[in-house]
Design a protein around this motif. Structure first.
Motif, PDB file in Angstrom:
ATOM      1  N   ALA A  51       0.764  -1.356  -0.119  1.00  0.00           N
ATOM      2  CA  ALA A  51       0.036   0.082   0.039  1.00  0.00           C
ATOM      3  C   ALA A  51       0.927   1.404  -0.019  1.00  0.00           C
ATOM      4  CB  ALA A  51      -0.969  -0.138   1.314  1.00  0.00           C
ATOM      5  N   VAL A  52       2.102   1.201   0.573  1.00  0.00           N
ATOM      6  CA  VAL A  52       2.922   2.283   0.629  1.00  0.00           C
ATOM      7  C   VAL A  52       4.090   2.457  -0.528  1.00  0.00           C
ATOM      8  CG1 VAL A  52       2.548   2.680   3.178  1.00  0.00           C
ATOM      9  CG2 VAL A  52       4.445   1.305   2.099  1.00  0.00           C
ATOM     10  N   TYR A  53       4.016   1.402  -1.396  1.00  0.00           N
ATOM     11  CA  TYR A  53       4.853   1.477  -2.518  1.00  0.00           C
ATOM     12  C   TYR A  53       4.802   2.500  -3.390  1.00  0.00           C
ATOM     13  CZ  TYR A  53       6.349  -0.744  -7.244  1.00  0.00           C
ATOM     14  OH  TYR A  53       6.817  -1.159  -8.406  1.00  0.00           O
ATOM     15  N   ALA A  54       3.584   2.940  -4.141  1.00  0.00           N
ATOM     16  CA  ALA A  54       3.395   4.153  -4.920  1.00  0.00           C
ATOM     17  C   ALA A  54       4.365   5.383  -4.046  1.00  0.00           C
ATOM     18  CB  ALA A  54       2.140   4.283  -5.399  1.00  0.00           C
ATOM     19  N   ALA A  55       3.874   5.552  -2.777  1.00  0.00           N
ATOM     20  CA  ALA A  55       3.961   6.625  -2.120  1.00  0.00           C
ATOM     21  C   ALA A  55       5.417   6.777  -2.014  1.00  0.00           C
ATOM     22  CB  ALA A  55       3.368   6.820  -0.810  1.00  0.00           C
ATOM     23  N   SER A  56       6.304   5.880  -1.608  1.00  0.00           N
ATOM     24  CA  SER A  56       7.699   5.623  -1.474  1.00  0.00           C
ATOM     25  C   SER A  56       8.365   6.102  -2.751  1.00  0.00           C
ATOM     26  CB  SER A  56       8.222   4.328  -1.123  1.00  0.00           C
ATOM     27  OG  SER A  56       8.147   3.329  -2.269  1.00  0.00           O
ATOM     28  N   MET A  57       7.984   5.644  -3.875  1.00  0.00           N
ATOM     29  CA  MET A  57       8.624   5.998  -5.355  1.00  0.00           C
ATOM     30  C   MET A  57       8.355   7.715  -5.491  1.00  0.00           C
ATOM     31  SD  MET A  57       7.859   2.893  -7.743  1.00  0.00           S
ATOM     32  CE  MET A  57       6.262   2.707  -7.326  1.00  0.00           C
ATOM     33  N   ASP A  58       7.038   8.174  -4.961  1.00  0.00           N
ATOM     34  CA  ASP A  58       6.681   9.423  -5.297  1.00  0.00           C
ATOM     35  C   ASP A  58       7.636  10.368  -4.373  1.00  0.00           C
ATOM     36  OD1 ASP A  58       4.542   9.285  -7.068  1.00  0.00           O
ATOM     37  OD2 ASP A  58       3.165   9.086  -5.437  1.00  0.00           O
ATOM     38  N   GLU A  59       8.121   9.977  -2.972  1.00  0.00           N
ATOM     39  CA  GLU A  59       9.141  10.702  -2.283  1.00  0.00           C
ATOM     40  C   GLU A  59      10.575  10.889  -3.237  1.00  0.00           C
ATOM     41  OE1 GLU A  59       9.291  12.184   0.858  1.00  0.00           O
ATOM     42  OE2 GLU A  59       7.252  12.150   0.314  1.00  0.00           O
ATOM     43  N   VAL A  60      10.922   9.799  -4.000  1.00  0.00           N
ATOM     44  CA  VAL A  60      12.059  10.048  -4.835  1.00  0.00           C
ATOM     45  C   VAL A  60      11.853  11.030  -5.817  1.00  0.00           C
ATOM     46  CG1 VAL A  60      13.684   8.914  -6.466  1.00  0.00           C
ATOM     47  CG2 VAL A  60      12.534   7.478  -4.218  1.00  0.00           C
ATOM     48  N   ARG A  61      10.453  10.965  -6.479  1.00  0.00           N
ATOM     49  CA  ARG A  61      10.439  11.932  -7.461  1.00  0.00           C
ATOM     50  C   ARG A  61      10.375  13.340  -7.055  1.00  0.00           C
ATOM     51  NH1 ARG A  61       6.313   8.169  -8.814  1.00  0.00           N
ATOM     52  NH2 ARG A  61       6.918   6.691 -10.658  1.00  0.00           N
ATOM     53  N   LYS A  62       9.866  13.535  -5.600  1.00  0.00           N
ATOM     54  CA  LYS A  62       9.703  14.812  -5.136  1.00  0.00           C
ATOM     55  C   LYS A  62      10.937  15.495  -4.657  1.00  0.00           C
ATOM     56  CE  LYS A  62       5.099  13.956  -3.472  1.00  0.00           C
ATOM     57  NZ  LYS A  62       4.261  13.626  -2.112  1.00  0.00           N
ATOM     58  N   HIS A  63      11.922  14.551  -4.473  1.00  0.00           N
ATOM     59  CA  HIS A  63      13.018  14.956  -3.944  1.00  0.00           C
ATOM     60  C   HIS A  63      14.272  14.567  -4.872  1.00  0.00           C
ATOM     61  CE1 HIS A  63      11.381  16.567  -0.349  1.00  0.00           C
ATOM     62  NE2 HIS A  63      10.708  15.462  -0.192  1.00  0.00           N
ATOM     63  N   PRO A  64      14.306  15.007  -6.137  1.00  0.00           N
ATOM     64  CA  PRO A  64      15.527  14.742  -7.057  1.00  0.00           C
ATOM     65  C   PRO A  64      17.048  14.951  -6.365  1.00  0.00           C
ATOM     66  CG  PRO A  64      14.342  16.473  -7.883  1.00  0.00           C
ATOM     67  CD  PRO A  64      13.331  15.933  -6.616  1.00  0.00           C
ATOM     68  N   GLU A  65      17.069  16.145  -5.602  1.00  0.00           N
ATOM     69  CA  GLU A  65      18.243  16.616  -5.111  1.00  0.00           C
ATOM     70  C   GLU A  65      18.776  15.396  -4.037  1.00  0.00           C
ATOM     71  OE1 GLU A  65      15.209  17.466  -2.022  1.00  0.00           O
ATOM     72  OE2 GLU A  65      15.330  17.786  -4.178  1.00  0.00           O
ATOM     73  N   GLU A 157      16.989   5.725 -13.877  1.00  0.00           N
ATOM     74  CA  GLU A 157      16.948   6.322 -12.629  1.00  0.00           C
ATOM     75  C   GLU A 157      15.423   7.285 -12.520  1.00  0.00           C
ATOM     76  OE1 GLU A 157      20.331   8.754 -11.565  1.00  0.00           O
ATOM     77  OE2 GLU A 157      21.578   7.063 -11.095  1.00  0.00           O
ATOM     78  N   HIS A 158      14.591   6.479 -13.046  1.00  0.00           N
ATOM     79  CA  HIS A 158      13.409   6.944 -13.090  1.00  0.00           C
ATOM     80  C   HIS A 158      12.294   5.760 -12.966  1.00  0.00           C
ATOM     81  CE1 HIS A 158      13.193  11.253 -14.275  1.00  0.00           C
ATOM     82  NE2 HIS A 158      14.408  10.906 -14.745  1.00  0.00           N
ATOM     83  N   TYR A 159      11.342   6.053 -11.952  1.00  0.00           N
ATOM     84  CA  TYR A 159      10.317   5.046 -11.640  1.00  0.00           C
ATOM     85  C   TYR A 159       9.098   5.046 -13.059  1.00  0.00           C
ATOM     86  CZ  TYR A 159      12.502   3.646  -7.520  1.00  0.00           C
ATOM     87  OH  TYR A 159      13.244   2.903  -6.613  1.00  0.00           O
ATOM     88  N   LYS A 160       8.517   3.966 -13.160  1.00  0.00           N
ATOM     89  CA  LYS A 160       7.126   4.107 -13.974  1.00  0.00           C
ATOM     90  C   LYS A 160       6.205   4.807 -13.079  1.00  0.00           C
ATOM     91  CE  LYS A 160       6.664  -0.208 -14.833  1.00  0.00           C
ATOM     92  NZ  LYS A 160       5.928  -1.534 -15.227  1.00  0.00           N
ATOM     93  N   PRO A 161       5.260   5.596 -13.771  1.00  0.00           N
ATOM     94  CA  PRO A 161       5.123   5.819 -15.355  1.00  0.00           C
ATOM     95  C   PRO A 161       5.932   6.893 -15.822  1.00  0.00           C
ATOM     96  CG  PRO A 161       3.328   6.800 -13.995  1.00  0.00           C
ATOM     97  CD  PRO A 161       4.283   6.235 -12.668  1.00  0.00           C
ATOM     98  N   ASP A 162       7.145   7.429 -15.318  1.00  0.00           N
ATOM     99  CA  ASP A 162       7.797   8.357 -15.828  1.00  0.00           C
ATOM    100  C   ASP A 162       8.080   8.087 -17.380  1.00  0.00           C
ATOM    101  OD1 ASP A 162       7.547   9.476 -13.403  1.00  0.00           O
ATOM    102  OD2 ASP A 162       9.734   9.490 -13.025  1.00  0.00           O
ATOM    103  N   PRO A 163       7.960   9.107 -18.243  1.00  0.00           N
ATOM    104  CA  PRO A 163       8.548   8.680 -19.684  1.00  0.00           C
ATOM    105  C   PRO A 163       9.588   7.940 -19.832  1.00  0.00           C
ATOM    106  CG  PRO A 163       7.243  10.741 -19.400  1.00  0.00           C
ATOM    107  CD  PRO A 163       7.475  10.604 -17.882  1.00  0.00           C
ATOM    108  N   GLU A 164      10.603   8.562 -18.946  1.00  0.00           N
ATOM    109  CA  GLU A 164      12.009   8.172 -19.188  1.00  0.00           C
ATOM    110  C   GLU A 164      12.199   6.756 -19.029  1.00  0.00           C
ATOM    111  OE1 GLU A 164      12.287  12.242 -17.653  1.00  0.00           O
ATOM    112  OE2 GLU A 164      11.062  10.611 -17.246  1.00  0.00           O
ATOM    113  N   THR A 165      11.240   5.914 -18.629  1.00  0.00           N
ATOM    114  CA  THR A 165      11.507   4.557 -18.343  1.00  0.00           C
ATOM    115  C   THR A 165      11.263   3.664 -19.608  1.00  0.00           C
ATOM    116  OG1 THR A 165       9.083   4.219 -17.585  1.00  0.00           O
ATOM    117  CG2 THR A 165      10.877   4.402 -15.911  1.00  0.00           C
TER     118      THR A 165
END
Length: 239
Positions: A51-65, A157-165
């Motif tokens: 259930a927290v899978y998507a949220a954990s990847m969103d954290e990576v997207r939100k903090h690229p630094e 270095e991008h999680y789906k559904p980012d276009p880069e994948t």
């Protein structure tokens, strides 16, 4: 069925599409905990973990630094929080590692290996998964998945559904997007791939989430192939 004559490679979502993560983890942890004398509601833990899978990847997207973080590390971070929430006591570092590596030991759906083996006779086949390279490689060994190569979000270095994948997969394969077919049990994954020009195939896995399943019981888009399993995809693709 749409024109898929240009397709040269099929790439697959893995968790839920190729492997049965929920039943695999629950059975694995239940058997393992008996040898360790640890009591826990493993079904609740596994469902909470996913259930927290998507949220954990969103954290990576939100903090690229902070840089890209592979899925194994995200799984471990989530596990540590869930162990506290579920008041599971007595776990050692080795225990936490074993549980985290459970995602490397997932069983395939009954049609996965046979269908992939058929498709491999004519097409390049590979996962296109948010799992990291080591996870997907170990899983392939464990489950007998006959991939030609491993395509992981880690490579881009991008999680789906980012276009880069999706675009990255076509680029590494040296193919145009219309020469690549994305196979998934998740409509949102196919929607993202289709927008970028990939061909699409949907296979329903209505027991992926057990009694918690709320969506993806059927195709919800204009996909190129809608099939009951991987063997039907192989048949439709001439294998």
């Amino acid at each position: 069925m749409s024109d898929v004559s240009a397709v040269k490679a099929l790439v697959f979502d893995v968790f839920g599409t190729v492997v049965d993560w929920r039943s695999s983890l629950i059975a694995d942890f239940t058997k393992w905990s008996e040898t360790r004398g640890i009591n826990a509601d493993w079904t609740a833990l596994v469902d909470g973990w996913r259930a927290v899978y998507a949220a954990s990847m969103d954290e990576v997207r939100k903090h690229p630094e902070r840089g890209y973080v592979i899925l194994d590390k995200l799984h471990r971070q989530s596990l540590e929080k869930l162990v506290k929430q579920h008041a599971i006591e007595g776990l050692t570092e080795a225990d936490l590692h074993y549980l985290t590596m459970g995602w490397h030991r997932l069983n395939p759906w009954p049609d996965s290996v046979s269908g992939l083996t058929r498709l491999k006779t004519k097409y390049i086949i590979a996962p296109l998964s948010n799992g990291n390279v080591a996870l997907l490689t170990n899983m392939a060994k464990f489950a007998g998945l006959p991939w030609d190569l491993v395509l992981s979000a880690e490579l881009f270095e991008h999680y789906k559904p980012d276009p880069e994948t999706y675009l990255g997969a076509a680029r590494l394969l040296g193919l145009r997007t219309e020469q690549v077919m994305m196979v998934a049990a998740h409509n949102h994954d196919l929607k993202a791939a289709q927008k970028l020009g990939l061909k699409t195939a949907f296979v329903a896995r209505p027991t992926e989430y057990g009694p918690l399943q709320k969506y993806d019981f059927e195709a919800k888009g204009d996909w190129d192939i809608v099939a009951k399993d991987f063997n039907e995809i192989a048949e439709r693709m001439g294998c």
